[in-house]
Design a protein around this motif. Structure first.
Motif, PDB file in Angstrom:
ATOM      1  N   LEU A   1       0.878  -1.104   0.102  1.00 36.56           N
ATOM      2  CA  LEU A   1      -0.198  -0.029   0.038  1.00 36.56           C
ATOM      3  C   LEU A   1       0.794   1.472  -0.023  1.00 36.56           C
ATOM      4  N   GLN A   2       1.628   1.214   0.721  1.00 35.74           N
ATOM      5  CA  GLN A   2       2.904   2.484   0.880  1.00 35.74           C
ATOM      6  C   GLN A   2       3.471   2.727  -0.558  1.00 35.74           C
ATOM      7  N   HIS A   3       3.890   1.567  -1.307  1.00 35.85           N
ATOM      8  CA  HIS A   3       4.358   1.670  -2.565  1.00 35.85           C
ATOM      9  C   HIS A   3       3.408   2.168  -3.416  1.00 35.85           C
ATOM     10  N   ASP A   4       2.288   1.972  -3.542  1.00 34.83           N
ATOM     11  CA  ASP A   4       1.199   2.392  -4.359  1.00 34.83           C
ATOM     12  C   ASP A   4       0.828   3.844  -4.202  1.00 34.83           C
ATOM     13  N   ILE A   5       1.051   4.263  -2.849  1.00 36.20           N
ATOM     14  CA  ILE A   5       0.901   5.719  -2.508  1.00 36.20           C
ATOM     15  C   ILE A   5       1.905   6.493  -2.868  1.00 36.20           C
TER      16      ILE A   5
ATOM     17  N   ASP B   1       2.305   6.978  -6.722  1.00 41.38           N
ATOM     18  CA  ASP B   1       1.307   8.056  -7.030  1.00 41.38           C
ATOM     19  C   ASP B   1       1.816   9.187  -6.907  1.00 41.38           C
ATOM     20  N   LEU B   2       2.436   9.587  -5.618  1.00 43.46           N
ATOM     21  CA  LEU B   2       3.046  10.852  -5.223  1.00 43.46           C
ATOM     22  C   LEU B   2       4.255  11.055  -6.286  1.00 43.46           C
ATOM     23  N   ILE B   3       5.070   9.954  -6.516  1.00 42.62           N
ATOM     24  CA  ILE B   3       6.293  10.561  -7.336  1.00 42.62           C
ATOM     25  C   ILE B   3       5.880  10.804  -8.796  1.00 42.62           C
TER      26      ILE B   3
ATOM     27  N   ALA C   1      13.109   9.424 -11.751  1.00 47.76           N
ATOM     28  CA  ALA C   1      14.136   9.248 -11.011  1.00 47.76           C
ATOM     29  C   ALA C   1      14.674  10.122 -10.134  1.00 47.76           C
ATOM     30  N   LEU C   2      14.560  11.276 -10.532  1.00 47.45           N
ATOM     31  CA  LEU C   2      14.856  12.530  -9.569  1.00 47.45           C
ATOM     32  C   LEU C   2      14.208  12.538  -8.482  1.00 47.45           C
ATOM     33  N   MET C   3      12.801  12.518  -8.624  1.00 48.57           N
ATOM     34  CA  MET C   3      11.776  12.159  -7.507  1.00 48.57           C
ATOM     35  C   MET C   3      12.077  10.971  -6.412  1.00 48.57           C
ATOM     36  N   TRP C   4      12.291   9.878  -6.905  1.00 47.11           N
ATOM     37  CA  TRP C   4      12.837   8.710  -6.124  1.00 47.11           C
ATOM     38  C   TRP C   4      14.021   8.907  -5.517  1.00 47.11           C
ATOM     39  N   MET C   5      15.120   9.790  -5.805  1.00 40.31           N
ATOM     40  CA  MET C   5      16.371   9.908  -5.245  1.00 40.31           C
ATOM     41  C   MET C   5      16.285  10.016  -3.516  1.00 40.31           C
TER      42      MET C   5
END
Length: 619
Positions: A540-544, A547-549, A574-578
């Motif tokens: 669930l955290q991954h899905d949330i 979506d945010l990323i 990628a920039l947002m996941w860093m």
């Protein structure tokens, strides 16, 4: 001005003495036939010559009229004229003729005085009026405006009504806040009966109509308080609009000029209807009052010295109400009974259809529904205006960096809108402040920015500071500053939402990934009514977070495209996941996808601080 005093003293005496002098001359001469020689006077009077037999007249040059000798001269009286039924008409005619002569002399005297007034007015105003009437009309305009202050008084009257409206607005702000508190408490009421939290304390302690919200015991009591607050709001909304309409009406009356012209005509008419002597008194008083308004002459007759007044502030207000525009529909819907009265009127006047049958009652319903919607919209707008002051403060001194921060917050995207709603609301209770300060690197990572909340003794947030690393100002690109600010804004939003949910966060060295996990868990539990099991939490955290990323990456790419940099969607993701590499969402990501992102981290982006894509502020 000395000429006017001379007129007032000498010429009035001459005017009053004219009729008696003329009659005395007649009695001394004693013969009616003598008046036949006053041909010009007869013509002036506009009457036919007297029908007198010239043979009956005695030579006026004869020292002894009547033909007598010395005895006759001594025996006969110096004047003898027997009045009988035949000559009394002649006497009355002569009396009228003398009055005409006196009238002519008085008119000539008035003409001289009016010529003096004309010259005086031309000199006062540096004008060149050729007639007294033109000069008099111009004078009355100045007198009304300058001495009596027609426009000045109207302006003051309009201003007073605007002040009344402003005071009503201030009173309405209190009622608007009460409505806001009651709306919030309505949603919290049941929850706060069994639970304690920040919102329960915050809104439960508010007072509405003299009653603390937490002390409301029944729904009926709540509805009564809400109804009274709505009634107060409605009265203030309509009354303030009405006061402003009246103020506009007063100004409309002044600028229209029709009433002003009627005052001038009234003054001209009053002057023309007076006797000649009183006209001179009145006009003299006008001119002296204009020149010496605080020391007007007192020597004039009582019935003239008091100059007529054709208006006062109450008069202007009454006329202003007549010329006031109708308040807008946004105000009219708050007038007591307005919506229902319009509905009843519509019902009573429903048209017929093609078959001659009256349309049903539903014909009038849409108009009433629309008016009720307008009413609700106005209330909502007032609440938003009163409670949502924008409190995002940019205190970065570097103009280039500060401008990019403003661009992030002014952008039309979900994050900027959420920031405005959250930190412009009294529900947050604090501001977000951007500053430029030196940041130490953490765990061998370059710190481009950091979000630092300030908490009270109960771990409740009292303020949020977003720091952009000032050491990187010369090396960060505009895209890097944009991405960093967006990243920190999401931090601030997470802090805000967790604070509202009474989830305490340790404020020392809080990483984005840790904060994201707690935030994701709170959101997941809310979406699933608190029934989130530990086995599914990570997914669930991954899905949330995904979506945010994705939303954040979309915002960054749009900015990149606007600059013409050509960043790909994958690079922006990628920039947002860093900043989330230690989060549960990152750990549960597919290995292939995670590896692709890591490749971009190491080859395309130089430590996140200095992106290869973009332009530096000093270039």
């Amino acid at each position: 001005m000395k000429t006017l005093y001379t007129i007032l003293t000498i010429t009035t005496l001459l005017c009053l003495s004219l009729p008696e002098t003329a009659q005395a001359q007649y009695h001394e001469q004693g013969m009616p036939c003598n008046m036949l020689k006053a041909e010009d006077s007869l013509k002036l009077a506009g009457r036919p010559p007297m029908q007198i037999n010239i043979g009956d007249c005695t030579d006026l040059d004869d020292p002894n009229p009547g033909g007598g000798g010395e005895e006759d001269k001594t025996e006969d009286p110096p004047f003898e004229y027997d009045i009988d039924f035949n000559n009394i008409g002649e006497l009355l005619y002569l009396e009228g003729l003398l009055a005409a002569i006196a009238d002519r002399e008085e008119q000539r005297w008035l003409d001289e005085q009016e010529e003096t007034f004309r010259n005086e007015i031309n000199e006062m105003f540096d004008t060149h009026h050729s007639t007294f009437k033109a000069a008099q009309e111009a004078f009355f305009r100045e007198f009304e405006s300058e001495t009596l202050g027609f426009e000045r008084t109207a302006s003051d009257e309009a201003y007073q009504h605007r002040q009344i409206a402003d005071r009503m607005d201030t009173d309405q702000e209190v009622v608007t806040t009460e409505l806001y508190h009651m709306e919030e408490w309505k949603d919290l009421w049941e929850f706060c009966k069994d639970w304690e939290g920040a919102d329960c304390d915050k809104f439960g302690s508010k007072t509405v109509q003299g009653t603390r919200l937490r002390d409301i015991a029944t729904q009926h009591q709540f509805d009564q308080l809400l109804g009274q607050a709505e009634t107060d709001f409605a009265e203030l909304e309509f009354d303030a609009a009405q006061e402003r309409a009246w103020a506009d009406g007063i100004w409309n009356m002044v600028h229209d000029g029709s009433y002003y012209e009627s005052i001038i005509r009234s003054r001209m008419s009053q002057y023309d209807n007076l006797s000649r002597r009183d006209r001179v008194f009145l006009m003299t008083n006008y001119i002296l009052t204009y020149n010496y308004p605080s020391n007007a002459p007192m020597a004039t007759p009582t019935f003239i010295s008091d100059l007529p007044s054709y208006w006062h502030s109450e008069t202007l207000f009454g006329l202003g109400k007549e010329m006031a525009p109708t308040p807008s529909i946004e105000a009219l819907v708050f007038y007591p009974g307005y919506i229902e009265d319009r509905f009843d009127d519509c019902q009573a006047g429903r048209p017929k259809n093609d078959r001659g049958v009256y349309l049903g009652p539903d014909y009038c319903t849409p108009a009433r529904t629309e008016q009720e919607a307008i009413r609700e919209r106005v209330i909502a707008e007032h609440i938003n205006e009163e409670t949502f002051e924008f409190s995002i403060l940019n205190q970065i001194t570097d103009p280039c960096i500060a401008d990019i921060v403003d661009v992030v917050n002014d952008n039309d995207n979900v994050v900027s809108k959420a920031m405005a709603e959250a930190f412009g609301s009294p529900m947050s209770g604090y501001d977000v402040v951007y500053v430029g300060e030196v940041l130490e690197n953490e765990k061998d990572k370059i710190s481009t920015g950091r979000t630092i909340p300030t908490v009270d003794s109960n771990d409740k947030i009292t303020g949020i500071k977003i720091v952009i690393n000032s050491e990187l100002f010369d090396s960060m690109t505009d895209l890097g500053v944009f991405a960093t600010t967006l990243h920190e804004n999401v931090h601030a939003m997470m802090f805000y939402q967790l604070n509202r949910g009474d989830i305490n966060i340790e404020t020392d060295d809080v990483e984005f990934s840790v904060l994201a996990d707690a935030w994701s868990e709170a959101v997941a539990m809310k979406q699933n009514n608190g029934e989130v099991g530990t086995t599914t939490l990570g997914y669930l955290q991954h899905d949330i977070m995904a979506d945010l990323i994705n939303e954040m990456a979309k915002i960054v790419k749009e900015y990149s495209d606007s600059k013409g940099y050509g960043m790909s969607e994958f690079e922006s993701e990628a920039l947002m996941w860093m900043g989330l590499q230690s989060s549960v969402a990152w750990a549960t990501m597919e290995k292939e996808l995670r590896g692709a992102y890591e490749l971009i981290f190491s080859t395309e982006i130089d430590g996140f601080a200095v992106l290869k894509i973009g332009k530096k502020c000093d270039e």
